[in-house]
Design an enzyme around this catalytic site. Structure first.
Site, mmCIF file in Angstrom:
data_model
loop_
_atom_site.group_PDB
_atom_site.id
_atom_site.type_symbol
_atom_site.label_atom_id
_atom_site.label_comp_id
_atom_site.label_asym_id
_atom_site.label_seq_id
_atom_site.Cartn_x
_atom_site.Cartn_y
_atom_site.Cartn_z
ATOM 1 N N LYS A 213 0.818 -1.200 0.000
ATOM 2 C CA LYS A 213 0.000 0.000 0.000
ATOM 3 C C LYS A 213 0.854 1.254 0.000
ATOM 4 C CE LYS A 213 -2.835 -2.536 3.215
ATOM 5 N NZ LYS A 213 -2.952 -2.731 4.677
ATOM 6 N N GLY A 214 2.131 1.125 0.363
ATOM 7 C CA GLY A 214 2.971 2.295 0.596
ATOM 8 C C GLY A 214 3.160 3.214 -0.599
ATOM 9 N N GLU B 155 7.963 2.092 -6.520
ATOM 10 C CA GLU B 155 8.111 1.683 -5.121
ATOM 11 C C GLU B 155 8.108 2.893 -4.200
ATOM 12 O OE1 GLU B 155 8.118 -0.566 -3.040
ATOM 13 O OE2 GLU B 155 8.848 -2.473 -3.798
ATOM 14 N N ASP B 156 7.734 2.667 -2.952
ATOM 15 C CA ASP B 156 7.786 3.744 -1.958
ATOM 16 C C ASP B 156 9.203 3.943 -1.428
ATOM 17 O OD1 ASP B 156 7.748 1.261 -0.691
ATOM 18 O OD2 ASP B 156 6.216 1.793 0.778
ATOM 19 N N ASP C 280 14.890 -0.359 1.095
ATOM 20 C CA ASP C 280 15.637 -0.408 2.350
ATOM 21 C C ASP C 280 16.708 -1.494 2.185
ATOM 22 O OD1 ASP C 280 16.238 0.014 5.016
ATOM 23 O OD2 ASP C 280 14.585 -1.154 5.794
ATOM 24 N N LYS D 245 17.157 4.161 0.850
ATOM 25 C CA LYS D 245 17.933 4.141 2.103
ATOM 26 C C LYS D 245 19.128 3.225 1.870
ATOM 27 C CE LYS D 245 14.769 3.574 5.651
ATOM 28 N NZ LYS D 245 14.276 2.801 6.813
ATOM 29 N N PHE E 222 13.836 5.241 10.272
ATOM 30 C CA PHE E 222 12.523 4.710 9.897
ATOM 31 C C PHE E 222 11.572 5.886 9.706
ATOM 32 C CE2 PHE E 222 8.368 2.836 10.425
ATOM 33 C CZ PHE E 222 8.488 1.704 9.634
ATOM 34 N N VAL E 223 11.004 5.996 8.521
ATOM 35 C CA VAL E 223 10.180 7.165 8.193
ATOM 36 C C VAL E 223 8.725 6.770 7.944
ATOM 37 C CG1 VAL E 223 12.075 8.559 7.291
ATOM 38 C CG2 VAL E 223 10.883 6.987 5.755
ATOM 39 N N ASP F 284 4.032 3.646 6.447
ATOM 40 C CA ASP F 284 3.309 3.431 7.702
ATOM 41 C C ASP F 284 4.198 2.956 8.835
ATOM 42 O OD1 ASP F 284 3.690 0.723 6.582
ATOM 43 O OD2 ASP F 284 2.425 0.108 8.254
ATOM 44 N N ARG G 52 0.005 6.831 7.078
ATOM 45 C CA ARG G 52 0.129 6.848 5.620
ATOM 46 C C ARG G 52 -0.458 8.121 5.012
ATOM 47 N NH1 ARG G 52 1.510 1.568 3.945
ATOM 48 N NH2 ARG G 52 0.580 -0.124 5.130
HETATM 49 P P1 IMP Z 1 13.116 -3.862 1.975
HETATM 50 O O1 IMP Z 1 12.668 -5.221 1.515
HETATM 51 O O2 IMP Z 1 13.945 -3.950 3.230
HETATM 52 O O3 IMP Z 1 13.801 -3.052 0.911
HETATM 53 O O4 IMP Z 1 11.839 -3.105 2.479
HETATM 54 C C1 IMP Z 1 10.892 -2.634 1.633
HETATM 55 C C2 IMP Z 1 9.585 -2.373 2.339
HETATM 56 O O5 IMP Z 1 9.743 -2.221 3.762
HETATM 57 C C3 IMP Z 1 9.028 -1.051 1.844
HETATM 58 O O6 IMP Z 1 8.250 -1.228 0.670
HETATM 59 C C4 IMP Z 1 8.236 -0.586 3.043
HETATM 60 O O7 IMP Z 1 6.943 -1.162 3.016
HETATM 61 C C5 IMP Z 1 8.996 -1.128 4.228
HETATM 62 N N1 IMP Z 1 9.923 -0.102 4.788
HETATM 63 C C6 IMP Z 1 11.271 -0.073 4.709
HETATM 64 N N2 IMP Z 1 11.769 1.015 5.322
HETATM 65 C C7 IMP Z 1 10.700 1.709 5.776
HETATM 66 C C8 IMP Z 1 10.568 2.959 6.488
HETATM 67 O O8 IMP Z 1 11.524 3.675 6.827
HETATM 68 N N3 IMP Z 1 9.288 3.338 6.784
HETATM 69 C C9 IMP Z 1 8.181 2.591 6.433
HETATM 70 N N4 IMP Z 1 8.275 1.430 5.775
HETATM 71 C C10 IMP Z 1 9.520 0.994 5.444
#
Ligand code: IMP
Length: 187
Positions: A49-50, A106-107, A110, A138, A159-160, A166, A172
């Site tokens: 949903k992000g 993508e939002d 990370d 990030k 963490f944002v 969210d 959100r």
């Molecule tokens: P990744 O698999 O670690 O790259 O994480 C991706 C998903 O984790 C994103 O699509 C978000 O839903 C969530 N996420 C990662 N960092 C944050 C943050 O700082 N705030 C909120 N959601 C996050």
């Protein structure tokens, strides 16, 4: 369930990206995408949903014909602030992307584990091309190296929330991106 004591704005310790800055950057990304994909079969695939606010703003700034599709994934086995890399598809694409130029919207990236999974999944559906556009990057926490073609903002390892992102499914709907006060995590 919505906690009774949540004050969306008071819970933010620091605003990282103001609404105006986000909107200006989204318009820039859209102009670049419109130029790069001119004359091609662009399909934007957004990950719920992000990415919802970002997708909605980005697509309305893009000036060339495009299709959209939506996926929803959840990572499981992690915590509220840590992704595990184990991804479950909750909603799949509605239409075929065979032969389309797909831009994954993508939002935030990370660790990169979610994106890595999604790219492998989408590549198996034979798109003509597959690129990535993320609002936030990030890089400090990256576990898998993935080339990202369009990046809105590179942010520090915090963490944002807001503008789609969210914590416990809340925040959100904030129009800016901010960092939660530490007390919010411990409560
Ligand atoms: P990744 O698999 O670690 O790259 O994480 C991706 C998903 O984790 C994103 O699509 C978000 O839903 C969530 N996420 C990662 N960092 C944050 C943050 O700082 N705030 C909120 N959601 C996050």
């Amino acid at each position: 369930m919505v906690r009774a004591d949540v004050d969306l704005v008071a819970d933010i310790g620091e605003v990282l990206l103001e609404e105006d800055a986000i909107q200006a950057r989204v318009a820039e990304l859209a102009a670049q995408i419109s130029a790069d994909y001119s004359g091609r079969q662009l399909t934007l695939v957004s990950v719920l949903k992000g990415s919802l606010p970002f997708m909605a703003d980005l697509m309305r700034h893009i000036t060339i014909p495009l299709r959209i599709d939506l996926m929803e994934v959840s990572s499981y086995g992690g915590t509220a602030t840590e992704s595990s890399g184990l991804v479950r598809i909750l909603k799949d694409l509605s239409s075929s992307i065979d032969g389309s130029d797909v831009l994954l919207v993508e939002d935030i990236i990370d660790t990169g584990l979610t994106l890595n999974y999604l790219l492998r999944y989408l590549r198996g559906k034979n798109p003509a091309s597959l690129r990535v556009c993320t609002l936030l990057d990030k890089p400090a926490r990256r576990l898998v190296e993935i080339p990202v073609d369009y990046i809105g903002f590179t942010i520090p390892d915090q963490f944002v929330v807001g503008y789609g992102l969210d914590y416990g499914e809340l925040y959100r709907n904030l129009r800016f991106v901010g960092v939660l006060r530490p007390e919010v995590y411990s409560s």
